[in-house]
Design a protein around this motif. Structure first.
Motif, PDB file in Angstrom:
ATOM      1  N   ALA A 169       0.950  -1.284  -0.203  1.00 55.25           N
ATOM      2  CA  ALA A 169       0.061  -0.087   0.180  1.00 55.25           C
ATOM      3  C   ALA A 169       0.752   1.480  -0.062  1.00 55.25           C
ATOM      4  O   ALA A 169       1.841   1.516   1.325  1.00 55.25           O
ATOM      5  N   GLY A 170       0.460   2.143  -0.719  1.00 55.12           N
ATOM      6  CA  GLY A 170       0.863   3.441  -0.788  1.00 55.12           C
ATOM      7  C   GLY A 170       0.458   4.786  -0.250  1.00 55.12           C
ATOM      8  O   GLY A 170      -0.145   3.892   0.640  1.00 55.12           O
ATOM      9  N   GLN A 171       0.132   5.849  -0.284  1.00 52.01           N
ATOM     10  CA  GLN A 171       0.045   6.509   0.268  1.00 52.01           C
ATOM     11  C   GLN A 171      -1.622   6.914   0.424  1.00 52.01           C
ATOM     12  O   GLN A 171      -2.224   7.267   1.306  1.00 52.01           O
ATOM     13  N   THR A 172      -1.726   6.476  -1.007  1.00 53.43           N
ATOM     14  CA  THR A 172      -3.424   6.905  -1.752  1.00 53.43           C
ATOM     15  C   THR A 172      -4.347   5.329  -1.280  1.00 53.43           C
ATOM     16  O   THR A 172      -5.122   5.697  -0.340  1.00 53.43           O
TER      17      THR A 172
ATOM     18  N   GLY B  59      -4.879   5.969   2.544  1.00 53.21           N
ATOM     19  CA  GLY B  59      -5.589   7.041   2.809  1.00 53.21           C
ATOM     20  C   GLY B  59      -6.933   6.373   2.452  1.00 53.21           C
ATOM     21  O   GLY B  59      -8.383   6.499   3.271  1.00 53.21           O
ATOM     22  N   MET B  60      -7.463   5.734   1.364  1.00 51.44           N
ATOM     23  CA  MET B  60      -8.596   5.192   0.659  1.00 51.44           C
ATOM     24  C   MET B  60      -9.024   4.363   1.567  1.00 51.44           C
ATOM     25  O   MET B  60     -10.362   4.079   1.934  1.00 51.44           O
ATOM     26  N   LEU B  61      -8.537   3.393   1.610  1.00 57.50           N
ATOM     27  CA  LEU B  61      -8.667   2.299   2.915  1.00 57.50           C
ATOM     28  C   LEU B  61      -8.172   2.060   4.090  1.00 57.50           C
ATOM     29  O   LEU B  61      -8.404   0.505   4.800  1.00 57.50           O
ATOM     30  N   GLN B  62      -8.237   2.818   4.416  1.00 55.06           N
ATOM     31  CA  GLN B  62      -7.752   2.663   5.960  1.00 55.06           C
ATOM     32  C   GLN B  62      -6.866   1.925   6.461  1.00 55.06           C
ATOM     33  O   GLN B  62      -7.314   1.003   7.610  1.00 55.06           O
ATOM     34  N   ILE B  63      -5.791   1.594   6.049  1.00 59.29           N
ATOM     35  CA  ILE B  63      -4.547   1.113   6.378  1.00 59.29           C
ATOM     36  C   ILE B  63      -3.385   2.020   6.311  1.00 59.29           C
ATOM     37  O   ILE B  63      -3.123   2.557   5.864  1.00 59.29           O
ATOM     38  N   LYS B  64      -2.495   0.638   6.808  1.00 60.80           N
ATOM     39  CA  LYS B  64      -0.944   1.504   7.439  1.00 60.80           C
ATOM     40  C   LYS B  64      -0.320   0.989   5.406  1.00 60.80           C
ATOM     41  O   LYS B  64      -0.319   0.192   4.822  1.00 60.80           O
ATOM     42  N   ARG B  65       0.299   1.766   5.520  1.00 57.27           N
ATOM     43  CA  ARG B  65       1.617   2.009   4.548  1.00 57.27           C
ATOM     44  C   ARG B  65       2.861   0.948   4.397  1.00 57.27           C
ATOM     45  O   ARG B  65       2.884   0.442   5.648  1.00 57.27           O
TER      46      ARG B  65
ATOM     47  N   SER C 135      -8.517  -1.950  -9.799  1.00 55.62           N
ATOM     48  CA  SER C 135      -9.304  -1.756  -8.265  1.00 55.62           C
ATOM     49  C   SER C 135      -7.981  -2.257  -7.569  1.00 55.62           C
ATOM     50  O   SER C 135      -7.484  -2.962  -7.419  1.00 55.62           O
ATOM     51  N   HIS C 136      -8.006  -1.596  -6.651  1.00 54.24           N
ATOM     52  CA  HIS C 136      -7.020  -1.619  -5.202  1.00 54.24           C
ATOM     53  C   HIS C 136      -7.416  -2.816  -3.812  1.00 54.24           C
ATOM     54  O   HIS C 136      -8.963  -1.642  -3.318  1.00 54.24           O
ATOM     55  N   TYR C 137      -7.967  -3.322  -3.294  1.00 52.27           N
ATOM     56  CA  TYR C 137      -8.643  -4.423  -2.288  1.00 52.27           C
ATOM     57  C   TYR C 137      -7.761  -4.981  -1.387  1.00 52.27           C
ATOM     58  O   TYR C 137      -6.176  -4.423  -1.046  1.00 52.27           O
ATOM     59  N   ARG C 138      -7.794  -4.833  -0.436  1.00 51.94           N
ATOM     60  CA  ARG C 138      -7.947  -5.024   1.105  1.00 51.94           C
ATOM     61  C   ARG C 138      -7.162  -6.063   1.649  1.00 51.94           C
ATOM     62  O   ARG C 138      -8.485  -7.092   1.281  1.00 51.94           O
ATOM     63  N   SER C 139      -6.095  -6.309   1.438  1.00 50.69           N
ATOM     64  CA  SER C 139      -6.222  -7.907   1.260  1.00 50.69           C
ATOM     65  C   SER C 139      -5.793  -8.778   3.083  1.00 50.69           C
ATOM     66  O   SER C 139      -6.696 -10.794   2.842  1.00 50.69           O
ATOM     67  N   GLU C 140      -6.349  -7.947   4.029  1.00 52.46           N
ATOM     68  CA  GLU C 140      -6.630  -9.010   5.687  1.00 52.46           C
ATOM     69  C   GLU C 140      -8.371  -9.918   5.296  1.00 52.46           C
ATOM     70  O   GLU C 140      -8.493  -9.664   6.237  1.00 52.46           O
ATOM     71  N   THR C 141      -8.882  -9.330   4.454  1.00 53.72           N
ATOM     72  CA  THR C 141     -10.166  -8.944   4.482  1.00 53.72           C
ATOM     73  C   THR C 141     -11.472 -10.302   2.866  1.00 53.72           C
ATOM     74  O   THR C 141     -11.926 -10.595   3.606  1.00 53.72           O
TER      75      THR C 141
END
Length: 259
Positions: A208-211, A214-220, A244-250
């Motif tokens: 995850a980068g900075q964008t 911020g969008m996914l509410q995760i740490k860089r 599309s960018h997805y949160r991998s933990e969920t």
């Protein structure tokens, strides 16, 4: 939320029975395997609080740094989460996206897991040509594009954000539709007599980068999935390109095939 004493005792008892000081397998790894097995089997469920590092350390006669190494490994794997001042908790069950074999909408998948899906349109505007996107859509390099940015959530938690591009001149009036409420593909079908029949889908992983953060509410630096789609109509003409960018933990991507 106060920790459940019986659950706390169960976890400590299981760890004490499974962790063996006499074998060469590192203790932190034995802890990880045991806790992960309890989570995977459903004995530890989403939202359950784990014993503290101090409790595990004292009960098993293991150093705090060893316990911390185990917990960090489980955090990195996305199966537990630390909440400052509150404790360590089992995360939500990963939602299965069978994206390779079939096309399902985000709302269908999320609702199937009992969550409330929601989509927020962050941007929908006509933009100047983007050489790479125009090339993907096989349109003239001077053609303007629609740029549609959406954030998709489950129970108000961001799951993914999707940046979609279409040829603006091909779909006049598309900006009149509210894509927080209606499906893009259904709209193209009903109002433009265009049906998406084929999808070229690429799935990769990144940090995850900075964008993204911020969008996914995760740490860089956290792992994310990236899904790129190129949709075609019945005449094999590209219709839409999306990233599309997805949160991998969920989320997990699964494919079923016959052998």
């Amino acid at each position: 939320m106060a920790i459940n004493p019986s659950l706390n005792a169960l976890v400590l008892s299981e760890l004490k029975n499974k962790v063996d000081h006499s074998v060469p397998t590192p203790l932190y790894y034995q802890l990880m395997v045991t806790l992960k097995a309890m989570i995977d089997s459903g004995r530890l469920k989403s939202g359950d609080e784990l014993p503290s590092e101090q409790e595990i350390s004292t009960t098993l006669d293991i150093s705090r740094p060893t316990v911390r190494q185990c917990m960090q490994g489980l955090v990195n794997a996305g199966v537990i989460v630390r909440r400052k001042g509150k404790g360590t908790f089992v995360t939500h069950q990963k939602m299965e996206f069978n994206y390779i074999a079939k096309h399902e909408s985000f709302h269908q998948i999320i609702a199937g897991y009992g969550y409330t899906p929601a989509t927020r349109v962050l941007e929908f505007e006509t933009v100047e040509p983007i050489p790479f996107v125009n090339q993907q859509l096989k349109i003239d390099e001077r053609e303007p594009l629609y740029s549609l940015l959406r954030l998709c959530m489950a129970n108000d938690t961001p799951m993914l954000y999707c940046h979609t591009y279409l040829q603006a001149s091909r779909f006049p009036g598309l900006q009149d539709f509210d894509f927080s409420k209606v499906s893009l593909y259904e709209t193209l079908n009903q109002h433009y007599n265009l049906k998406v029949v084929t999808l070229k889908r690429e799935i990769s992983a990144d940090n995850a980068g900075q964008t993204d953060a911020g969008m996914l509410q995760i740490k860089r630096g956290r792992a994310i999935f990236i899904v790129r789609n190129l949709a075609y109509d019945a005449n094999n003409i590209p219709v839409e390109y999306s990233d599309s960018h997805y949160r991998s933990e969920t989320i997990k991507f699964t494919n079923y095939m016959k052998c």
